[in-house]
Design a protein around this motif. Sequence first.
Motif, PDB file in Angstrom:
ATOM      1  N   GLY A  72       0.812  -1.211   0.000  1.00  0.00           N
ATOM      2  CA  GLY A  72       0.000   0.000   0.000  1.00  0.00           C
ATOM      3  C   GLY A  72       0.844   1.259   0.000  1.00  0.00           C
ATOM      4  N   ILE A 189      -4.146   1.830   3.921  1.00  0.00           N
ATOM      5  CA  ILE A 189      -2.738   1.483   3.735  1.00  0.00           C
ATOM      6  C   ILE A 189      -2.240   0.595   4.864  1.00  0.00           C
ATOM      7  CG2 ILE A 189      -0.380   2.405   3.566  1.00  0.00           C
ATOM      8  CD1 ILE A 189      -1.625   4.949   2.358  1.00  0.00           C
ATOM      9  N   ILE A 213      -4.322   0.134  -4.843  1.00  0.00           N
ATOM     10  CA  ILE A 213      -3.657  -0.616  -3.776  1.00  0.00           C
ATOM     11  C   ILE A 213      -4.215  -2.028  -3.687  1.00  0.00           C
ATOM     12  CG2 ILE A 213      -3.391  -0.767  -1.267  1.00  0.00           C
ATOM     13  CD1 ILE A 213      -3.228   2.300  -1.214  1.00  0.00           C
TER      14      ILE A 213
END
Length: 260
Positions: A72, A189, A213
């Motif tokens: 990420g 993330i 991501i």
Amino acid sequence: MTKKHKREQRKQYLFVIHELVSRETKRKYARSKLGILWSVLNPLLSMAVLSMIFSTLFKRSIENYPIYYLTGFIIWNMFTLSTNTAMTALVDNKQLLIKVKLPMLIFPISRVLTALVNLGYSLVAYAVMLVVFRVQFSWKMLFLPVVVFFLLLFSLGISYILSVAYVFFGDIKHLYSVITTLWMYCSAIFYPVDAIDPVLKMIVEHNPVYNFIACARDCMMYQQLPNMLEGTQLVVWGIGMYLVGILVFNKFKNKIMQVI
């Protein structure tokens, strides 16, 4: 204009872009003894810190947390580095724009490509970590360049818009800093999407950066290709934002020279 002249012109523009990317890369690490090595160390140090903080917390819901976070991070870093630096590209190169007849698009493009070069160095560290954490190689990992390509298009589109906005409204730089902070927390993330409130989960899943991501994690961590919805969003966000960016840039490019 003949075809030969057009080819020569394209070569000249490519040479200028290459020189600008080289200049930006050197300038970024000009006062650093480790230089470009920071592009490798930065994701590793960030991974180490965040892993110590969150790996225990998310141990049950995320397998191989360091790789989850690192995947990420490198996608997010590519996006923010390219858009933040491209934002001031036209103003920073004011003298070149005035003295030399060059397409204005060259300058934000060079900043985004510099971020792409930085991503390339970060992927060296990423590859090492894949080996260290025993992530098995799969041919589906070859899908990562496709994710990066559409991320590049998306970043270019945002960069075109920001570079124009900064010419007319300098405070956009500070506003964008606030937006990217919020955007980062909405990109999953360092936390699992399934661990958050359903309403927030829906917001995250409609976040274009999270889409990039998620696709990267699919092919690199889970050895699977993105599903139909993720793949479609990947293409739509990439091409769609690029086209919007081009339209905005072309609409205001004549006014830019009057203001700059």
